[in-house]
Design a protein around this motif. Structure first.
Motif, PDB file in Angstrom:
ATOM      1  N   LEU A 258      -1.167  -2.809  -5.839  1.00  0.00           N
ATOM      2  CA  LEU A 258      -1.496  -1.834  -4.801  1.00  0.00           C
ATOM      3  C   LEU A 258      -2.991  -1.847  -4.523  1.00  0.00           C
ATOM      4  O   LEU A 258      -3.799  -2.010  -5.435  1.00  0.00           O
ATOM      5  CB  LEU A 258      -1.108  -0.420  -5.246  1.00  0.00           C
ATOM      6  CG  LEU A 258       0.337  -0.184  -5.636  1.00  0.00           C
ATOM      7  CD1 LEU A 258       0.501   1.256  -6.100  1.00  0.00           C
ATOM      8  CD2 LEU A 258       1.249  -0.477  -4.463  1.00  0.00           C
ATOM      9  N   SER A 259      -3.342  -1.650  -3.283  1.00  0.00           N
ATOM     10  CA  SER A 259      -4.755  -1.566  -2.928  1.00  0.00           C
ATOM     11  C   SER A 259      -5.070  -0.184  -2.371  1.00  0.00           C
ATOM     12  O   SER A 259      -4.322   0.361  -1.561  1.00  0.00           O
ATOM     13  CB  SER A 259      -5.070  -2.634  -1.881  1.00  0.00           C
ATOM     14  OG  SER A 259      -6.334  -2.396  -1.311  1.00  0.00           O
ATOM     15  N   PHE A 260      -6.182   0.378  -2.839  1.00  0.00           N
ATOM     16  CA  PHE A 260      -6.614   1.701  -2.368  1.00  0.00           C
ATOM     17  C   PHE A 260      -8.024   1.603  -1.806  1.00  0.00           C
ATOM     18  O   PHE A 260      -8.938   1.153  -2.505  1.00  0.00           O
ATOM     19  CB  PHE A 260      -6.606   2.711  -3.521  1.00  0.00           C
ATOM     20  CG  PHE A 260      -5.243   2.991  -4.084  1.00  0.00           C
ATOM     21  CD1 PHE A 260      -4.481   4.047  -3.611  1.00  0.00           C
ATOM     22  CD2 PHE A 260      -4.718   2.183  -5.082  1.00  0.00           C
ATOM     23  CE1 PHE A 260      -3.220   4.306  -4.127  1.00  0.00           C
ATOM     24  CE2 PHE A 260      -3.447   2.431  -5.602  1.00  0.00           C
ATOM     25  CZ  PHE A 260      -2.702   3.489  -5.122  1.00  0.00           C
TER      26      PHE A 260
ATOM     27  N   THR B 150       0.863  -1.163   0.000  1.00  0.00           N
ATOM     28  CA  THR B 150       0.000   0.000   0.000  1.00  0.00           C
ATOM     29  C   THR B 150       0.905   1.218   0.000  1.00  0.00           C
ATOM     30  O   THR B 150       2.001   1.183   0.548  1.00  0.00           O
ATOM     31  CB  THR B 150      -0.848  -0.050   1.282  1.00  0.00           C
ATOM     32  OG1 THR B 150      -1.784  -1.089   1.177  1.00  0.00           O
ATOM     33  CG2 THR B 150      -1.552   1.223   1.515  1.00  0.00           C
TER      34      THR B 150
ATOM     35  N   THR C 100     -10.037   3.162  -6.343  1.00  0.00           N
ATOM     36  CA  THR C 100      -9.604   3.312  -7.734  1.00  0.00           C
ATOM     37  C   THR C 100     -10.796   3.473  -8.679  1.00  0.00           C
ATOM     38  O   THR C 100     -10.618   3.486  -9.894  1.00  0.00           O
ATOM     39  CB  THR C 100      -8.784   2.095  -8.202  1.00  0.00           C
ATOM     40  OG1 THR C 100      -9.599   0.928  -8.134  1.00  0.00           O
ATOM     41  CG2 THR C 100      -7.566   1.908  -7.320  1.00  0.00           C
TER      42      THR C 100
ATOM     43  N   ARG D 120      -5.964  -1.676 -13.970  1.00  0.00           N
ATOM     44  CA  ARG D 120      -6.871  -1.528 -12.845  1.00  0.00           C
ATOM     45  C   ARG D 120      -7.738  -2.778 -12.715  1.00  0.00           C
ATOM     46  O   ARG D 120      -8.419  -3.181 -13.658  1.00  0.00           O
ATOM     47  CB  ARG D 120      -7.759  -0.298 -13.061  1.00  0.00           C
ATOM     48  CG  ARG D 120      -8.827  -0.212 -12.020  1.00  0.00           C
ATOM     49  CD  ARG D 120      -9.586   1.086 -12.002  1.00  0.00           C
ATOM     50  NE  ARG D 120     -10.784   0.865 -11.210  1.00  0.00           N
ATOM     51  CZ  ARG D 120     -11.946   0.510 -11.716  1.00  0.00           C
ATOM     52  NH1 ARG D 120     -12.095   0.402 -13.018  1.00  0.00           N
ATOM     53  NH2 ARG D 120     -12.971   0.283 -10.920  1.00  0.00           N
TER      54      ARG D 120
ATOM     55  N   TRP E  55      -0.482  -3.334 -10.936  1.00  0.00           N
ATOM     56  CA  TRP E  55      -1.921  -3.511 -10.755  1.00  0.00           C
ATOM     57  C   TRP E  55      -2.405  -2.569  -9.669  1.00  0.00           C
ATOM     58  O   TRP E  55      -1.749  -2.431  -8.632  1.00  0.00           O
ATOM     59  CB  TRP E  55      -2.251  -4.934 -10.300  1.00  0.00           C
ATOM     60  CG  TRP E  55      -1.896  -6.009 -11.260  1.00  0.00           C
ATOM     61  CD1 TRP E  55      -1.502  -5.886 -12.551  1.00  0.00           C
ATOM     62  CD2 TRP E  55      -1.914  -7.423 -10.975  1.00  0.00           C
ATOM     63  NE1 TRP E  55      -1.261  -7.121 -13.099  1.00  0.00           N
ATOM     64  CE2 TRP E  55      -1.511  -8.084 -12.158  1.00  0.00           C
ATOM     65  CE3 TRP E  55      -2.236  -8.198  -9.851  1.00  0.00           C
ATOM     66  CZ2 TRP E  55      -1.410  -9.477 -12.233  1.00  0.00           C
ATOM     67  CZ3 TRP E  55      -2.141  -9.578  -9.939  1.00  0.00           C
ATOM     68  CH2 TRP E  55      -1.741 -10.206 -11.117  1.00  0.00           C
ATOM     69  N   ILE E  56      -3.538  -1.974  -9.875  1.00  0.00           N
ATOM     70  CA  ILE E  56      -4.157  -1.203  -8.794  1.00  0.00           C
ATOM     71  C   ILE E  56      -5.601  -1.648  -8.648  1.00  0.00           C
ATOM     72  O   ILE E  56      -6.252  -2.009  -9.629  1.00  0.00           O
ATOM     73  CB  ILE E  56      -4.111   0.315  -9.049  1.00  0.00           C
ATOM     74  CG1 ILE E  56      -4.917   0.677 -10.281  1.00  0.00           C
ATOM     75  CG2 ILE E  56      -2.681   0.793  -9.205  1.00  0.00           C
ATOM     76  CD1 ILE E  56      -5.021   2.157 -10.507  1.00  0.00           C
TER      77      ILE E  56
ATOM     78  N   LEU F 118      -4.597   9.983  -6.218  1.00  0.00           N
ATOM     79  CA  LEU F 118      -4.443   8.669  -6.827  1.00  0.00           C
ATOM     80  C   LEU F 118      -3.604   8.718  -8.100  1.00  0.00           C
ATOM     81  O   LEU F 118      -2.580   8.038  -8.200  1.00  0.00           O
ATOM     82  CB  LEU F 118      -5.821   8.071  -7.128  1.00  0.00           C
ATOM     83  CG  LEU F 118      -5.777   6.708  -7.790  1.00  0.00           C
ATOM     84  CD1 LEU F 118      -5.136   5.691  -6.873  1.00  0.00           C
ATOM     85  CD2 LEU F 118      -7.169   6.248  -8.201  1.00  0.00           C
TER      86      LEU F 118
ATOM     87  N   VAL G 167       0.154   7.056  -8.554  1.00  0.00           N
ATOM     88  CA  VAL G 167       0.335   5.908  -9.431  1.00  0.00           C
ATOM     89  C   VAL G 167       1.325   6.246 -10.539  1.00  0.00           C
ATOM     90  O   VAL G 167       2.219   5.462 -10.861  1.00  0.00           O
ATOM     91  CB  VAL G 167      -1.009   5.456 -10.031  1.00  0.00           C
ATOM     92  CG1 VAL G 167      -0.796   4.412 -11.113  1.00  0.00           C
ATOM     93  CG2 VAL G 167      -1.906   4.913  -8.937  1.00  0.00           C
TER      94      VAL G 167
ATOM     95  N   VAL H  54      -0.301   0.404 -16.499  1.00  0.00           N
ATOM     96  CA  VAL H  54      -1.066   0.290 -15.261  1.00  0.00           C
ATOM     97  C   VAL H  54      -2.365  -0.447 -15.549  1.00  0.00           C
ATOM     98  O   VAL H  54      -3.104  -0.078 -16.463  1.00  0.00           O
ATOM     99  CB  VAL H  54      -1.400   1.674 -14.678  1.00  0.00           C
ATOM    100  CG1 VAL H  54      -2.239   1.530 -13.415  1.00  0.00           C
ATOM    101  CG2 VAL H  54      -0.124   2.435 -14.391  1.00  0.00           C
TER     102      VAL H  54
END
Lengths: 312, 312
Positions: free
Chosen positions: B251-253, B201, B286, B298, B280-281, B262, B266, B296
């Motif tokens: 990554l986790s949001f 994170t 996101t 998502r 990866w997000i 954001l 990123v 990137v």
DNA sequence: CACTATAATTGTCCAAGACAAAATGTCAAG
DNA sequence: CTTGACATTTTGTCTTGGACAATTATAGTG
């Protein structure tokens, strides 16, 4: 050109600088005004842009601050001096004599190798995990928590301060230990004995390792625990204590917790808790805790948890 | 009188208000200037002192902001209206159609009872734990993570917003789920397959549940993971990716992550990562991610993790 | 209806000043 | 040499009011 410049000379704004160094925006600005460091560049709009190297130095300084050094002293120091200070392991603190969180010099465990550090350095995640597991199995959870982990933690922390370890390596280590402890706790029968203990951390304190270590010791003794994780608002700690009729609230403070806020925070919580609920505080962040406060017990070391649950 | 007044009318300064509401000091001050709320009292020195009730209201407003509402609209609203808005579950967002983190209305799991909420409300920690364990055993880790947990999470979140659940109850729930996932992951054989995924994170994002959920899914498929916990500085994410030669950074949001930051965050990380490393997000934070960014990906839902690890 | 230009909204930054709490220094007395 | 009382410096955080860019809403046009 207007694009993002990469690693070497990348610039970050003040918000990012705050997050990456742990120093508040106000502090960053006032240091600049008073000490002439950091000295960020400015964008077209006059906003500060910190070069990566200054961020690195600020992180190092933050670490020293947490160890009791003062800005005025360390700002003029050279990079080399900073390194020396932090690796020199000199707390520079008016330590209140009974410091024991760090490795007790009289290692009660006939010094185990502690090869985790080497494994971390060579980026070998599996080895770190295996080593921890082996040591846990060998000396048992109690000594693992009270004895080995504190030593290992300071070892890793010092290595980081000395620049031998990157932040992500410390992160990885912490994650492994946390997972290990959670696993160990889950494998024990759930505690039921009194006193019933509520474990958590106040807002502003992210570090949850101390909480887990105490939880392990308590569960090991069959004591019932209730863990709320990190950063529970004070009001909710009190509410939870009431709802679950716990006997003790236990808080952990890391050395990164701002010393100035310790006493007011503890005092505020104390006033919100029912008088019959005991309040334990512990961790490196409580070393500077001033004077006895009624209804607050400071755990000077992990081994002092044991005696507390069986009042004489 | 000058002493600390307890629960009902307790006052907190702006630093605490920031920590307990998640709204920045600047934001708190400017809201006061522009909208007339909050309206803190002042101490002898002119410093702001926020009453507990205003803190509560601010928390609720923060929650609405995270759901896409705007301050100007919700500040004048009455408490009742706020409650309705948040419990009404109206995202009020220009959602990009493929929202799936929340419960997919077409519940693929023939609706399991989800009695955890009731157990939480009656302060029964054991029941919460038992229920989770039972459901995990019954439907298996995969569906537990992709299907049940998202539903449960929103259920709990909504209950909190509706004022039916205290924060400490949400905290307790989260801790239980985290412990459960860690346990489940540890009980699986360590993943070794490619791609090797680094999970973490960014600074500012505390919530680590999303990371754990993805880690569970990956480990379930034998994929090797490396978890760094929460809030790893961007520079260190890049360093870790290089040191461990991972193929993917994930990554986790959470929805609490400031939407404004954001894209820059990123983008900054992307520029620090080697080009061949995928990024990866995912997570509720996101949803508002604008436009495709090269390099990137998502994850629009947890179930989209599967396809990604076996590229067609 | 789609698009565009204009206006309002909103979060964050800046500067300089102020002050209390804590750390440090000074000096005298035991 | 230590202890305690007092003065001074250091340090973090709070204050105000202004500014601006980025986002979002509104109105106007084809």
């Amino acid at each position: 050109m207007a694009v993002n410049d990469s690693a070497p000379g990348s610039l970050v704004n003040i918000a990012v600088a705050e997050r990456e160094t742990g120093l508040g925006k106000d502090t960053l600005r006032v240091w600049e005004r008073r000490y002439g460091f950091p000295r960020p560049r400015r964008d077209a709009h006059g906003d500060r842009l910190y070069p990566r190297e200054q961020i690195t130095r600020l992180r190092l300084m933050k670490r020293l601050l947490d160890n009791g050094h003062r800005p005025g002293r360390i700002v003029p120091a050279s990079d080399a001096e900073l390194q020396e200070l932090s690796s020199g392991n000199v707390p520079a603190l008016p330590v209140s004599s009974d410091l024991d969180y760090a490795a007790s010099q009289t290692a009660s465990t006939p010094d185990l190798p502690l090869n985790e550090l080497a494994a971390l350095k060579r980026h070998d995640p599996t080895a770190v995990r295996t080593l921890l597991l082996q040591q846990l199995a060998r000396i048992g959870l109690e000594r693992f928590v009270t004895d080995l982990l504190p030593r290992l933690n300071t070892l890793i922390g010092d290595a980081w301060a000395a620049g031998e370890l990157a932040i992500f390596q410390e992160h990885f280590y912490t994650e492994q230990v946390k997972a290990l402890l959670i696993q160990a706790i889950n494998n024990l029968p759930a505690g039921t004995r009194r006193p019933r203990v509520l474990l958590t951390t106040v807002p502003g304190e992210h570090h949850v390792l101390g909480v887990l270590m105490v939880e392990a010791l308590l569960t090991l003794r069959g004591v019932g625990t209730l863990s709320l994780g990190a950063q529970t608002p004070l009001h909710d700690i009190a509410a939870a204590a009431a709802a679950h009729t716990v006997d003790v609230v236990a808080l952990s403070f890391s050395s990164a917790f701002p010393a100035r806020q310790l006493t007011p925070v503890v005092s505020e919580l104390r006033s919100q808790l029912p008088a019959e609920v005991r309040l334990w505080i512990g961790g490196m962040g409580t070393l500077g805790f001033q004077g006895p406060m009624t209804g607050v017990e400071r755990l000077s070391s992990l081994s002092s948890v044991g005696p507390l649950i069986d009042p004489v």
